[in-house]
Scaffold this motif. Structure first.
Motif: not given
Length: 123
Positions: A73-102
């Motif tokens: 359960e601890e392992l799953v929780t840690d992995r879920e947190k890592a996935v959440f952090a990576l998704r946030q970073e991915l969304e931030k990078l996508k936003t940056w790409c859109r703004e740079l394109d504009e």
């Protein structure tokens, strides 16, 4: 040697001797299952000891199982947190790409470039 083979051998022996011969049947001791007669008092002690060992083993097994599930359960929780952090970073990078394109420089992009070492910090 089974009964039929014994019977045939015995018949051959009777015919060759011309006289009645008792039929020799081999009786094998069969191993019996279950309780053996005698030693009832010591058997009860052995059974009680065996039951107690079995109960102790079951308790230990349940404790190991509980620890294993807690670890997983601890392992799953840690992995879920890592996935959440990576998704946030991915969304931030996508936003940056859109703004740079504009044609705009995104917020925090300058700091990111300085951290990566693309742009040298002004002193």
């Amino acid at each position: 040697m089974d009964f039929d083979e014994m019977f045939i051998i015995n018949q051959d022996f009777e015919e060759s001797n011309n006289g009645p011969v008792e039929l020799a049947v081999e009786i094998k001791e069969t191993s019996r299952r279950g309780r053996k007669p005698g030693k009832k008092c010591s058997e009860k002690l052995n059974v009680r000891a065996k039951l107690e060992r079995s109960r102790q083993s079951a308790r230990e097994c349940r404790a190991r199982k509980k620890l294993r599930y807690q670890y997983l359960e601890e392992l799953v929780t840690d992995r879920e947190k890592a996935v959440f952090a990576l998704r946030q970073e991915l969304e931030k990078l996508k936003t940056w790409c859109r703004e740079l394109d504009e044609g705009r420089v995104p917020e925090g992009f300058q700091l990111f470039l300085e951290e990566v070492g693309v742009i040298k910090e002004e002193q």
